[in-house]
Design an enzyme around this catalytic site. Structure first.
Site, PDB file in Angstrom:
ATOM      1  N   GLU A   4      -7.224  -1.960  -1.016  1.00 45.44           N
ATOM      2  CA  GLU A   4      -6.674  -1.664  -2.322  1.00 45.44           C
ATOM      3  C   GLU A   4      -5.874  -0.356  -2.333  1.00 45.44           C
ATOM      4  O   GLU A   4      -4.830  -0.276  -2.946  1.00 45.44           O
ATOM      5  CB  GLU A   4      -7.810  -1.605  -3.356  1.00 45.44           C
ATOM      6  CG  GLU A   4      -7.367  -1.353  -4.776  1.00 45.44           C
ATOM      7  CD  GLU A   4      -6.564  -2.500  -5.378  1.00 45.44           C
ATOM      8  OE1 GLU A   4      -6.576  -3.594  -4.783  1.00 45.44           O
ATOM      9  OE2 GLU A   4      -5.913  -2.295  -6.417  1.00 45.44           O
ATOM     10  N   ASP A   5      -6.392   0.640  -1.661  1.00 47.63           N
ATOM     11  CA  ASP A   5      -5.824   1.981  -1.843  1.00 47.63           C
ATOM     12  C   ASP A   5      -4.976   2.476  -0.680  1.00 47.63           C
ATOM     13  O   ASP A   5      -4.395   3.555  -0.757  1.00 47.63           O
ATOM     14  CB  ASP A   5      -6.968   2.998  -2.053  1.00 47.63           C
ATOM     15  CG  ASP A   5      -7.691   2.754  -3.359  1.00 47.63           C
ATOM     16  OD1 ASP A   5      -7.150   2.005  -4.198  1.00 47.63           O
ATOM     17  OD2 ASP A   5      -8.788   3.307  -3.539  1.00 47.63           O
TER      18      ASP A   5
END
Ligand code: MN
Length: 753
Positions: free
Chosen positions: A102-103
């Site tokens: 996600e990051d």
């Protein structure tokens, strides 16, 4: 692709401008993590752990957390929490990688390639959950929970990482912007803590609860903590003595045991205090003792020894070994009057049961050799996992996510009681549910019209707490259209509470609407204009209300005046009230005629003697005056004369101006009955029907209600100000006396403005 090299030493360098106030704990080193895992898992794949550590650290690079810490400290702490739960390598690695897709630039394909598809699938599951959270708001919460449960049903290790992730975020909640803290804490308390409990993860649940509790209600938290500390301090010696006596006694009887005392947690004490409205005074309210023995047979032997040594407190014995809880919890519970004449709560269990009691499903996940995959193993071994899969089964069929949320939040995560209708239909309810909950679980109509019940054939109050196996017959009455609003606080299921709230809200609204309609119709009658629903319908936009009932309810509640309704329907409508009591132009003249004995009486004249001027006459605006009151007139130049009862506090304002006072008296000897304004204040109990009862008393005694306004003064009482029209003081006193006789009425007072 990011390179995953063998080993990199990480120096936790704080970025410039980081919060200096709180020195951060040293970030865990690569070998610390490996050591932690190796301490419970000698077969750990060190190379895998090392590669994941380096990969995640590089992926997060220079990212920082809200605290100023390097971002990588977060997945590392999450992994550390999971080592406390003694989880397998794949789970630890997934924790290290849980935020990478996600990051960072990492992808599923890359993770699959470097760490294998099992870990790739775990990380992807966690990524999905993280995306859920980003859009998480109340409206979406239900759907999110659904997705969360679906995601974790494939592999429960996703949930374990998710819970550890949430735990670390809760531990560092102080760094989150204040406006988000509350939402996160509420979500934790509503969903993650119960879910941990459901999975048997007692320690996790308790820490999540206490962290949320401290955030959401800091005052209550500190009160509980202070009392806990004080009570623990007072009993310091006793706790050691009880531990010693218990273990000596058991050892003396040939049982090798571990005995330890354990303080209960603030949140669980608080909920118990709230639920039972009790304080905590005894050691047993805050302390429990555990006797941990080698095998099941020893549990029962220990129980025998305890029960023959100290007097047993009746009704407290429970055998969760023969009947485990749904979350796999097993123990024997009993309470005795122990050393120091203290009630002592005991839990007797084996070492393995103790592990499962603390770590729940996590204790199963690190499975025995040759047991297949964790999921396969869990399917066979764990009730909690069976429950999870069952819930997910219900879920995939459930049409209404909101209803599911209400249901899940309040019910599925608690232990249940199973009861039956007289026809044998099974009704599952959360523990501590009562007959009101039962009635609503059967059908909303049954709940709304419930007036009594029989439990196992015996009459019982509707508030009776239900026990497993109870057969419940709900007695209903058509005369009851809405439940008492007090039920809302008695019911414990979301379904019952919501239905009661809905029913009482509707009932109260209907009452107001009925009352409003009476007021409006009376005004129209008096003004001799025609009232028609159709006409009002056309005027709704002007009144900014959606329906006729809304208008009537607003009038009933005193939010809009009946004259506003008339004006909205007939724009040239003029306020009627002035004409009646003060007269327009001609009234003073008529009055003048009236006080001359030979003059013909006018039906709209105010029958008062002593006025000899052209000024209009009206009654005190806040409270009026009725025949029987001693009255005075106050002259306001250019405006008119206002008649006050002499007890009016408003008269104080005119004390300095004796020239404005007029001696007047009533002139009603042989007049046709005429009504006069008065105001009363009624303090009534908040319950559906209260207002209707009050209105009925007034109507039955021939009083007219002219206006009504209500203020809620407390959750239990409402103060209602009613402007009435009555014939005279005797009439008013009679109405007040009748009102006072009503059970829903606490106080009635005349009001003088
Ligand atoms: Mn995270």
């Amino acid at each position: 692709m990011l390179a995953a090299t063998e080993s990199v030493a990480v120096a936790p360098t704080a970025p410039a401008g980081a919060r200096p106030a709180k020195p951060r704990a040293r970030m865990m080193r690569q070998y610390d993590l490996v050591e932690r895992v190796r301490s419970y898992n000698p077969n750990t794949d060190e190379d895998l752990l090392n590669r994941a550590y380096v990969y995640a650290m590089k992926a997060h690079g220079s990212q920082t957390r809200a605290s100023g810490d390097p971002y990588f400290s977060h997945p590392l702490e999450v992994a550390a929490i999971l080592t406390d739960l003694k989880l397998d390598d794949a789970t630890i690695v997934a924790a290290l990688l849980h935020d990478t897709i996600e990051d960072t630039e990492a992808t599923r394909a890359e993770i699959d390639q470097l760490f294998g598809p099992e870990i790739g699938a775990l990380v992807e599951g966690l990524t999905k959950l993280k995306r859920l959270e980003l859009v998480s708001r109340e409206a979406k919460q239900a759907e999110n929970l659904r997705k969360l449960l679906l995601a974790i049903a494939d592999d429960v290790r996703v949930l374990l990482v998710k819970l550890a992730d949430r735990l670390h975020n809760m531990r560092t909640l102080e760094f989150v912007p204040p406006e988000s803290r509350r939402r996160i804490a509420e979500e934790t308390l509503d969903i993650y803590a119960p879910l941990a409990g459901r999975m048997g993860m007692q320690q996790m649940r308790e820490e999540l609860e206490d962290l949320s509790f401290r955030m959401l209600d800091p005052e209550a938290y500190s009160v509980v903590m202070q009392r806990l500390d004080a009570l623990a301090e007072r009993n310091r010696n006793l706790i050691g003595e009880i531990e010693a006596q218990l273990s000596n006694n058991l050892r003396h009887n040939g049982l090798g045991t571990r005995v330890y005392g354990r303080r209960k947690k603030p949140f669980s004490i608080w909920t118990k205090m709230e639920r039972k409205s009790v304080g905590f005074e005894q050691l047993s309210d805050i302390f429990g003792f555990r006797i941990v023995v080698t095998d099941v047979a020893a549990c029962y032997r220990a129980l025998g020894i305890v029960h023959t040594t100290w007097p047993v407190v009746p009704g407290r014995f429970k055998d969760y070994i023969s009947t485990p809880k749904q979350n796999d919890y097993r123990s024997i519970h009993t309470t005795v009057i122990g050393p120091g004449n203290q009630r002592v709560e005991l839990q007797i269990r084996t070492e393995e049961m103790d592990q499962i009691a603390e770590r729940g499903i996590a204790a199963h996940v690190f499975y025995k050799e040759g047991a297949g995959s964790p999921t396969e193993f869990l399917k066979r071994e764990s009730n909690a996992f069976a429950w999870l899969r069952h819930t997910v089964g219900i879920l995939s069929e459930s049409a209404n996510p909101e209803e599911f949320l209400e249901h899940t939040k309040l019910e599925l995560f608690h232990d249940q009681v199973f009861c039956f209708t007289p026809k044998g239909k099974l009704i599952a309810l959360p523990r501590h549910a009562n007959v009101i909950d039962f009635a609503y679980a059967v059908h909303t109509d049954v709940g709304n019209s419930a007036v009594g019940c029989k439990i196992n054939g015996k009459f019982a109050p509707l508030s009776s707490e239900l026990q497993n196996g109870d057969e419940v017959e709900v007695l209903t009455s058509e005369a009851q259209s809405a439940p008492p609003s007090a039920w809302e606080s008695l019911a414990i299921t979301g379904k019952a509470r919501a239905a009661i709230r809905r029913a009482t809200r509707t009932a109260v609204r209907d009452q107001y609407a009925g009352l409003g309609r009476r007021i409006v119709e009376r005004l129209f009658e008096r003004a001799k204009i025609e009232y028609a629903d159709d006409k009002l319908k056309g005027a709704l936009p002007r009144l900014a209300r959606a329906s006729i009932d809304d208008v009537m309810a607003a009038v009933g509640r005193g939010e809009i005046k009946a004259s506003d309704v008339a004006r909205a329907m007939y724009p040239d409508y003029k306020e009627e009230r002035v004409a009646r009591y003060a007269g327009k132009k001609g009234l003073a003249a008529k009055l003048k005629e009236k006080v001359v004995p030979e003059a013909p009486r006018s039906p709209v004249a105010i029958p008062i003697r002593g006025i000899n001027s052209d000024l209009p006459v009206k009654f005190a605006p806040n409270g009026g005056a009725v025949p029987g009151d001693r009255i005075v007139g106050i002259v306001t130049p250019g405006e008119g004369i206002t008649i006050y009862p002499i007890q009016s506090p408003a008269l104080k304002d005119f004390e300095e101006e004796p020239e404005r006072w007029l001696d007047v008296r009533w002139d009603i000897e042989d007049s046709t009955p005429q009504r006069f304004p008065a105001r009363i204040k009624v303090e009534n109990v908040n319950e559906p029907g209260a207002l209707a009862q009050i209105a009925t008393v007034i109507a039955e005694h021939d009083g007219n209600i002219d206006n009504i306004s209500m203020q809620r003064r407390s959750p239990d009482f409402t103060e209602t100000t009613i402007d009435l029209e009555v014939y005279d003081l005797k009439h008013l006193s009679a109405i007040i006396a009748q009102l006072r006789a009503k059970a829903v009425v606490a106080r009635v007072e005349r009001v003088n403005g």
